[in-house]
Design a protein around this motif. Structure first.
Motif, PDB file in Angstrom:
ATOM      1  N   LEU A 146      97.994 -17.561 -36.173  1.00 19.99           N
ATOM      2  CA  LEU A 146      96.670 -16.946 -36.353  1.00 19.99           C
ATOM      3  C   LEU A 146      96.487 -15.765 -35.410  1.00 19.99           C
ATOM      4  O   LEU A 146      96.006 -14.692 -35.806  1.00 19.99           O
ATOM      5  CB  LEU A 146      95.567 -17.984 -36.104  1.00 19.99           C
ATOM      6  N   SER A 150      96.898 -12.594 -37.765  1.00 22.09           N
ATOM      7  CA  SER A 150      95.523 -12.465 -38.274  1.00 22.09           C
ATOM      8  C   SER A 150      95.456 -12.566 -39.799  1.00 22.09           C
ATOM      9  O   SER A 150      95.023 -11.628 -40.484  1.00 22.09           O
ATOM     10  CB  SER A 150      94.918 -11.134 -37.819  1.00 22.09           C
ATOM     11  N   VAL A 153      92.732 -15.458 -44.499  1.00 20.15           N
ATOM     12  CA  VAL A 153      92.083 -16.772 -44.591  1.00 20.15           C
ATOM     13  C   VAL A 153      93.082 -17.818 -44.121  1.00 20.15           C
ATOM     14  O   VAL A 153      94.285 -17.664 -44.312  1.00 20.15           O
ATOM     15  CB  VAL A 153      91.670 -17.085 -46.053  1.00 20.15           C
ATOM     16  N   LYS A 198      91.345 -10.679 -33.618  1.00 21.18           N
ATOM     17  CA  LYS A 198      90.573 -11.054 -34.792  1.00 21.18           C
ATOM     18  C   LYS A 198      89.966 -12.444 -34.598  1.00 21.18           C
ATOM     19  O   LYS A 198      90.634 -13.371 -34.156  1.00 21.18           O
ATOM     20  CB  LYS A 198      91.466 -11.049 -36.039  1.00 21.18           C
ATOM     21  N   ARG A 199      88.716 -12.567 -34.962  1.00 25.59           N
ATOM     22  CA  ARG A 199      88.033 -13.845 -34.913  1.00 25.59           C
ATOM     23  C   ARG A 199      87.813 -14.353 -36.342  1.00 25.59           C
ATOM     24  O   ARG A 199      87.933 -13.581 -37.299  1.00 25.59           O
ATOM     25  CB  ARG A 199      86.686 -13.706 -34.189  1.00 25.59           C
ATOM     26  N   TYR A 200      87.474 -15.630 -36.425  1.00 33.22           N
ATOM     27  CA  TYR A 200      87.306 -16.272 -37.731  1.00 33.22           C
ATOM     28  C   TYR A 200      85.959 -16.961 -37.841  1.00 33.22           C
ATOM     29  O   TYR A 200      85.433 -17.499 -36.855  1.00 33.22           O
ATOM     30  CB  TYR A 200      88.431 -17.289 -37.976  1.00 33.22           C
ATOM     31  N   LEU A 202      84.264 -20.081 -39.580  1.00 34.94           N
ATOM     32  CA  LEU A 202      84.724 -21.358 -40.118  1.00 34.94           C
ATOM     33  C   LEU A 202      83.689 -21.919 -41.078  1.00 34.94           C
ATOM     34  O   LEU A 202      82.529 -22.140 -40.710  1.00 34.94           O
ATOM     35  CB  LEU A 202      84.990 -22.348 -38.983  1.00 34.94           C
ATOM     36  N   GLY A 245      88.894 -20.916 -42.720  1.00 33.70           N
ATOM     37  CA  GLY A 245      88.577 -19.851 -41.769  1.00 33.70           C
ATOM     38  C   GLY A 245      88.731 -18.496 -42.437  1.00 33.70           C
ATOM     39  O   GLY A 245      89.794 -18.201 -42.983  1.00 33.70           O
ATOM     40  N   ILE A 246      87.687 -17.683 -42.399  1.00 30.76           N
ATOM     41  CA  ILE A 246      87.725 -16.345 -43.001  1.00 30.76           C
ATOM     42  C   ILE A 246      87.662 -15.321 -41.874  1.00 30.76           C
ATOM     43  O   ILE A 246      86.781 -15.395 -41.006  1.00 30.76           O
ATOM     44  CB  ILE A 246      86.547 -16.132 -43.969  1.00 30.76           C
ATOM     45  N   ARG A 247      88.579 -14.382 -41.888  1.00 30.30           N
ATOM     46  CA  ARG A 247      88.594 -13.346 -40.862  1.00 30.30           C
ATOM     47  C   ARG A 247      87.268 -12.582 -40.885  1.00 30.30           C
ATOM     48  O   ARG A 247      86.759 -12.238 -41.964  1.00 30.30           O
ATOM     49  CB  ARG A 247      89.767 -12.406 -41.105  1.00 30.30           C
ATOM     50  N   GLU A 248      86.700 -12.355 -39.727  1.00 27.00           N
ATOM     51  CA  GLU A 248      85.342 -11.800 -39.641  1.00 27.00           C
ATOM     52  C   GLU A 248      85.160 -10.520 -40.441  1.00 27.00           C
ATOM     53  O   GLU A 248      84.128 -10.334 -41.087  1.00 27.00           O
ATOM     54  CB  GLU A 248      84.983 -11.527 -38.168  1.00 27.00           C
TER      55      GLU A 248
END
Length: 494
Positions: A146, A150, A153, A198-200, A202, A245-248
């Motif tokens: 992750l 990145s 999803v 990159k953040r996710y 949830l 989890g979807i990348r922001e």
């Protein structure tokens, strides 16, 4: 349309890897040919008759060699947590990532006690251990991917016990959620200066009617991550936590209203799921099969159970008195029987002529009596007997039998209901998966378990029977996986 393509998979256990590699070849074969070619079904016929070479020899030479080589590049036999294998996986990802628009990561790493958030603090918590088997550190490899790549999803699956898992007095699920939301920070202890990590976000896969897919939904009720398979066309009461989890940067207003999984009007009973599979009888463990000897053992156990029951359960006894063992049935069969259902038509290709992985276990003679009793009890009471309802003289010699911890150790799968959760424990014994027909007096076969997991009939499980049971029990039902993929596609295509 195939919006997704599997580029790389990793499996450590040799027989499971062989299964995975063969299925990778199958997918490539169908995509190239447009349908399953006759050559594949001809191979399954040889397997069923015990005449087949290993698939690596049969398909790895001649006409299909190029596709087999591709399958070997895709399905890797790796033990993650071992440095050279970690490197091999990352090298493979690196080699193929530019061939695709986006990356999706799918996995179910064990992580209840190994969240990396606050690891130094957790070491001071009584009950926390940083040591473990290699598989315990798969979670770290998941976070590594992750953080490094990145993906657009990710989908992470785990048992629902993860929601209440604790280390000492610390609840672990909140820590795991923090790890997944910011994997780079979880690995390094903080966000890396000068790097746009990159953040996710949830979110749950499924939504009930009138719900919106928001972080508030799962923050208020983490159980919203639980998927109940029997509600979605799976003939099994399998409940699992599945986190999306979807990348922001890919979040958009439409995510909240993309429909969840299809909801079935009614549950699918086991009987419909197993339609067309031939009836079989069990055998006696540790001895050569003899139908007459099995019949004698069955009748002896039946008479013993009747003696033990006495007058305590007259209706159950009445059923057992009428029981005539089906000793004329085989222990295995490669030919379909009559019967089908709307459900099985989704799993069976009309060009397939043989049944795979369908043979019964041998059981201890005393267990035959217990299975008969349980099946007759379930027919009468519409449920399996608890340990308290077992006649004491019929109870197994287990130290924890009366503790209440395993009150349903012997469990009948009722034909009119979805099954209980198919787990890898089925590889150890079949006590929790007793067939409803006392005349067959057996546990479920690998193929029957695979049907309940929604594997297609042309899915061949490699290895010995124990290894096959483990593969089936550890899987996410393929039909459910397809429905999850539809949700993911509906989100990212926008």
């Amino acid at each position: 349309m195939h919006p997704f393509e599997l580029a790389v998979s990793a499996e450590m256990e040799a027989s499971a890897h062989s299964t995975l590699r063969l299925r990778a070849f199958y997918r490539l074969l169908v995509r190239q040919e447009g349908s399953v070619p006759r050559d594949y079904f001809a191979y399954l016929e040889k397997v069923a008759k015990g005449e087949a070479l290993p698939p690596s020899v049969h398909f790895g030479e001649g006409k299909w060699k190029p596709l087999w080589d591709q399958a070997e590049e895709e399905a890797l036999n790796l033990t993650l947590g071992v440095e050279k294998d970690n490197r091999a996986l990352l090298d493979r990802i690196e080699a193929v990532k530019d061939e695709f628009e986006e990356m999706i990561l799918i996995g179910g790493p064990p992580c209840q006690a190994y969240s990396l958030v606050g690891r130094s603090r957790q070491k001071k918590v009584k009950g926390f251990r940083s040591k473990g088997t290699t598989k315990h550190f798969l979670y770290k490899q998941y976070l590594d991917i992750l953080a490094e790549y990145s993906p657009a999803v990710f989908i992470m699956e785990n048992v629902k016990g993860i929601l209440t898992s604790k280390v000492g007095n610390n609840e672990m699920f909140a820590a795991i959620m923090r790890d997944l939301a910011d994997p780079s920070a979880a690995l390094s202890g903080s966000s890396r200066p000068g790097k746009k990590d990159k953040r996710y976000v949830l979110l749950p896969i499924h939504l009930d009617e009138a719900q919106k897919r928001t972080t508030e939904l799962v923050a208020d009720n983490p159980a919203a991550f639980i998927i109940r398979c029997e509600n979605h066309g799976i003939p099994q009461a399998r409940h699992r936590v599945i986190i999306m989890g979807i990348r922001e940067d890919l979040m958009h207003p439409g995510v909240a209203t993309v429909p969840g999984l299809p909801v079935s009007d009614s549950e699918i009973p086991i009987e419909k799921a197993l339609a067309g599979l031939p009836k079989l009888r069990s055998g006696l463990s540790r001895q050569q099969d003899d139908p007459e000897l099995w019949k004698w053992a069955m009748e002896s156990e039946r008479d013993w159970v009747l003696k033990v029951l006495g007058t305590s359960m007259p209706n159950v006894s009445g059923r057992l008195k009428k029981l005539k063992p089906s000793h004329g049935l085989p222990r295995s069969s490669i030919r379909y029987s009559e019967g089908t259902s709307c459900f099985t038509e989704k799993l069976r290709n009309s060009d397939q002529t043989v049944v795979l992985n369908h043979e019964t276990r041998g059981h201890m003679q005393s267990d035959l009596g217990r299975y008969m009793f349980c099946a007759a009890f379930a027919k009468e009471h519409k449920r399996s007997p608890s340990s308290e309802e077992f006649p004491k003289r019929l109870a197994p010699d287990h130290k924890n039998w009366e503790s209440g911890a395993f009150a349903d150790r012997f469990r009948v799968q009722r034909q009119e209901r979805p099954s209980n959760t198919v787990t890898s424990h089925l590889s150890k014994d079949g006590h929790a998966f007793i067939h409803w027909d006392p005349k067959q007096c057996r546990s479920l076969t690998v193929r029957e378990a695979a049907r309940l997991q929604t594997f297609p009939d042309d899915y061949l499980f490699m290895g010995n029977r124990t290894q096959q049971y483990i593969q089936v029990g550890n899987a996410v039902p393929p039909m459910l996986a397809r429905e999850i993929a539809q949700v993911v596609w509906s989100i990212i295509k926008k």
